[in-house]
Design an enzyme around this catalytic site. Structure first.
Site, PDB file in Angstrom:
ATOM      1  N   SER A 290      35.742  64.110 -25.545  1.00  0.00           N
ATOM      2  CA  SER A 290      37.181  64.006 -25.181  1.00  0.00           C
ATOM      3  C   SER A 290      37.178  62.913 -25.186  1.00  0.00           C
ATOM      4  O   SER A 290      36.731  61.210 -25.791  1.00  0.00           O
ATOM      5  CB  SER A 290      36.702  64.058 -23.818  1.00  0.00           C
ATOM      6  OG  SER A 290      35.671  63.469 -23.209  1.00  0.00           O
ATOM      7  N   ASP A 291      38.876  63.164 -25.496  1.00  0.00           N
ATOM      8  CA  ASP A 291      39.294  61.190 -25.189  1.00  0.00           C
ATOM      9  C   ASP A 291      39.308  60.693 -24.116  1.00  0.00           C
ATOM     10  O   ASP A 291      39.450  60.824 -23.065  1.00  0.00           O
ATOM     11  CB  ASP A 291      40.848  61.075 -26.167  1.00  0.00           C
ATOM     12  CG  ASP A 291      41.308  59.656 -26.526  1.00  0.00           C
ATOM     13  OD1 ASP A 291      42.885  59.218 -27.009  1.00  0.00           O
ATOM     14  OD2 ASP A 291      40.276  59.026 -26.018  1.00  0.00           O
ATOM     15  N   TRP A 292      39.416  59.282 -24.148  1.00  0.00           N
ATOM     16  CA  TRP A 292      39.429  58.458 -22.723  1.00  0.00           C
ATOM     17  C   TRP A 292      39.916  59.643 -21.488  1.00  0.00           C
ATOM     18  O   TRP A 292      41.442  59.488 -21.340  1.00  0.00           O
ATOM     19  CB  TRP A 292      39.722  57.136 -23.083  1.00  0.00           C
ATOM     20  CG  TRP A 292      39.348  56.156 -21.677  1.00  0.00           C
ATOM     21  CD1 TRP A 292      39.632  56.518 -20.454  1.00  0.00           C
ATOM     22  CD2 TRP A 292      38.956  54.909 -22.167  1.00  0.00           C
ATOM     23  NE1 TRP A 292      38.810  55.157 -19.984  1.00  0.00           N
ATOM     24  CE2 TRP A 292      38.359  53.925 -20.985  1.00  0.00           C
ATOM     25  CE3 TRP A 292      38.440  54.312 -23.266  1.00  0.00           C
ATOM     26  CZ2 TRP A 292      37.905  53.566 -20.759  1.00  0.00           C
ATOM     27  CZ3 TRP A 292      36.802  53.138 -22.982  1.00  0.00           C
ATOM     28  CH2 TRP A 292      37.040  52.598 -22.194  1.00  0.00           C
TER      29      TRP A 292
END
Ligand code: GLC
Length: 734
Positions: A290-292
């Site tokens: 996932s992104d942050w």
């Protein structure tokens, strides 16, 4: 005889056990098939170990200004599957790895990731500039350097290339990609994957790549960040997915799920994109991170009531690893134990992560080998490659009366004016890894070096923003005493990149006023731009004789500019992104659909329909004459081949590099197609007087087909036009 046989048998068993630990520990056997090793290791893991394996935390002080949490939400644990390693000390990284390998029950190595977007320490031009070089081979060389520096510094996996097609220059992240065109982004995406991953991941000089941000992030509404993106399935397939499809086919090992909400289903909870497309159609077998914080952010987006629901939605949609928010660690075990989540879903995510770790050779070589700093980064050969990349990315936008290159017999006094002349930090651009301002050659230093015989004077004039005009007086006096003014304006590197949207693409008023003041001296002005996005230049353009788009060139900084201004290098860059005439035209891009009405009906009544500088625009110090566009047949069957040719002659007096862009248009199709589509490009160097025949070997199915909203390519019989510059030739597909 018997005794010897027993000895030999015992020895064989010992060797096999030695190479794979205790009897039957296949996952430790480097000679075993990776899939067997994955299954063997998975079968030994507890639920807790599995959940940690598909989670990522931060190691070292987190300096990501948009995600500033110096502490992990959960104490850092050596069972963790991955860390974002913020440091450059591979010994510190090895110490953490040692805890994972030697102090945990199964000794599974950690994979260390980091944002290496355009260089690790030897920062090269921002990707938007690299796209303007039309030289994917050069990008491959730059990414190869980045991979070597990263791996030797303890990083096994980089969160790049960013390959989001972007058409809104208000969006700060337009700097990180390769512009507005799907084909261009595809070519550079493949080059980046090849440069980063090389021929083998099991090497001390290559890293796993990460295609981001999957998918459609560049369509963020109104150029803002982290927001909704209205994307039909048709547009998903004909615009945003192609670079990912090409790069997955090229062997990319990971992808990163994006922040944006794709027409009501956030990218990080989107089963269609991350499973139906990526897994079922493209057969991708790496993993998706996932992104942050994108998992927990599903709550903000209204896609989950709480972290438990966010965890289920993200994981079952296809997010295999949870970046830094700790949601998988906190929620998954309980969900399985409560019967709300099938452990098979977790197992598949763990498989994918382990598979990439085995491919990277982390089980056999978990530690970064020793090396000296001078062996690791800023190698002379690396800087030469970056210098070449910077030179080929520069776009000459204006050159009235061939003011450039500066002839030193006429130009004796050069005034260097503006906030970018002595600037180093902003030359590095956004996402500049571990680049240091001290590594950068400023424009000032480069010009002093290149124009030793001229008298150079300097005045900053103003800052990049603010209202202080007290430096204008000195700037005007400095300009008045010169033969030519090199006015260096631009953006701070923090004005582009993540969370850096701007409501206008005008430079701040103070810089535009400085231009006014300097231009009023009547001296010829060369405007040099350092920026991470297309800018609105319509009011500045008439006041200057030349415009050089230097972008944010990285560590070689001003050298490319100096060599172009002196004529040592002939500029060859062409825009991979449109420069609007005004911010009000946004979005404006070359491959838009035809309108229902002819001519200028339906366009703005108060401003031209054309951009200031279109996609593919760029000047040279020489001239190129294009011959007649020819094709090998005017009729072709589906599945057939065709050859298109055009002769280009360097009719000037200087060696120059020219890029030929090959477009097609399909005036009548079941699904309307863009007014023109880039399908091939080729760049070559021509000596004065030299003619080169540029050839496009057309595969009719590959190059003339379109794609429908399920991603199915289709080819309709009918007329297709092949276009180079303003020539169009018709071919009929039967
Ligand atoms: C950031 C960015 C992404 C980056 C990641 C790790 O928020 O969106 O591009 O790779 O977090 O730093």
């Amino acid at each position: 005889m018997k005794r010897h046989f027993i000895w030999a048998a015992a020895l064989t068993v010992a060797i096999s056990m030695g190479s794979c630990g205790k009897k039957g520990e296949i996952y430790k056997d480097p000679n075993a098939n990776i899939e067997e090793r994955v299954e063997d290791l998975l079968s030994r893991m507890t639920l807790e170990e599995k959940v940690y394996q598909i989670s990522q935390q931060v190691l070292g002080f987190n300096d990501n200004m948009n995600n500033i949490e110096s502490l992990n939400p959960i104490p850092l644990d050596s069972k963790i599957g991955s860390v974002i390693y913020m440091g450059t000390d591979y010994k510190y990284r090895n110490e953490f790895q040692k805890k994972a390998v030697e102090e945990t029950r199964l000794g599974i190595p950690v994979i260390f990731g980091y944002d290496v977007i355009h260089g690790y320490r030897s920062v090269y031009p921002i990707p938007l500039a690299m796209g303007c070089s039309w030289n994917p081979g050069l990008l491959q060389e730059c990414t190869k350097v980045a991979a070597q520096e990263a791996r030797m510094s303890g990083i096994d996996w980089v969160f790049s290339p960013m390959i989001d097609v972007a058409r809104d220059p208000r969006w700060g992240r337009i700097a990180e990609g390769f512009g507005e065109d799907p084909y261009t982004a595809s070519q550079f995406a493949v080059a980046a994957v090849k440069g980063l991953q090389g021929d083998s991941l099991n090497s001390t000089k290559t890293v796993a790549s990460c295609l981001k941000h999957f998918v459609g992030y560049g369509a963020s509404e109104a150029g803002r960040d982290y927001v909704y993106s209205e994307i039909s399935d048709q547009t998903l397939w004909d615009t945003y997915l192609p670079p990912y499809q090409a790069a997955v086919k090229a062997g990319a090992q990971t992808l990163m799920s994006a922040f944006n909400d794709i027409s009501g289903t956030p990218a990080s909870a989107n089963h269609y994109t991350m499973t139906t497309v990526l897994r079922d159609q493209w057969k991708f077998d790496g993993f998706v991170v996932s992104d942050w914080g994108a998992v927990t952010q599903l709550i903000n987006q209204g896609a989950a009531a709480d972290n438990a629901e966010a965890a289920i939605r993200a994981l079952t949609a296809g997010v295999d690893m949870d970046m830094t928010d700790g949601v998988y660690i906190r929620e998954l075990e309980k969900l399985v134990n409560d019967g709300k989540l099938d452990i098979k879903v977790i197992d598949e995510a763990v498989r994918r992560v382990l598979r990439v770790k085995f491919r990277l050779g982390l089980f056999e070589n978990p530690y970064t080998p020793d090396s000296k700093d001078e062996e690791r980064w800023l190698l002379p050969a690396s800087k030469e490659i970056i210098q070449k990349a910077a030179e080929e990315s520069v776009v000459l936008l204006k050159n009235e009366n061939e003011l450039l290159p500066l002839s030193t017999d006429k130009v004796k006094r050069i005034a260097l004016i503006g906030p970018m002349v002595q600037n180093a930090q902003d030359m590095l651009g956004s996402w500049n890894g571990h680049g240091l301002a001290s590594d950068v050659t400023t424009i000032y230093d480069a010009m002093k070096e290149e124009f030793k015989d001229a008298t150079l004077t300097y005045a900053q004039g103003c800052e990049q923003d603010g209202e202080d005009r007290s430096g204008f007086g000195l700037a005007v006096r400095t300009a008045s005493q010169a033969d030519v003014v090199i006015l260096c304006l631009g953006e701070k590197n923090g004005w582009s990149g993540e969370n850096a949207s701007r409501s206008t693409i005008l430079l701040p008023a103070v810089q535009r006023d400085l231009l006014d003041a300097v231009a009023r001296t009547g001296k010829p002005v060369v405007l040099v731009l350092n920026n991470g996005r297309p800018l609105e230049l319509v009011d500045m353009e008439p006041q200057v004789k030349a415009i050089v788009e230097l972008w944010q060139p990285g560590v070689t900084g001003g050298k490319a500019l100096a060599r172009i201004l002196s004529g040592a290098v002939n500029p060859s860059g062409k825009l991979c992104v449109t420069f609007p005439y005004t911010s009000g035209q946004i979005p404006i891009y070359y491959n838009r659909r035809n309108p229902a009405r002819e001519a200028t009906q339906g366009f703005y009544q108060d401003v031209t329909v054309e951009p200031l500088y279109p996609f593919g625009y760029g000047l040279s110090y020489t001239t190129f004459q294009y011959g007649k566009l020819k094709i090998s047949a005017d009729k072709v069957a589906a599945g057939g081949k065709l050859k298109a040719e055009i002769a280009v002659t360097n009719t000037g007096t200087r060696i120059g590099k020219e890029t030929v862009h090959w477009f097609i248009s399909d005036p009548a199709c079941m699904i309307t197609r863009p007014m023109k589509e880039l399908k091939y490009f080729e760049k070559a160097e021509l000596k004065p007087g030299e003619t080169k025949v540029f050839t496009w070997d057309i595969d009719v199915n590959r190059d003339f087909s379109y794609v429908d909203s399920d991603g199915t390519p289709f080819l309709e019989p009918g007329d297709i036009y092949i276009q180079v510059q303003d020539q169009k030739v018709k071919v009929t597909v039967e």
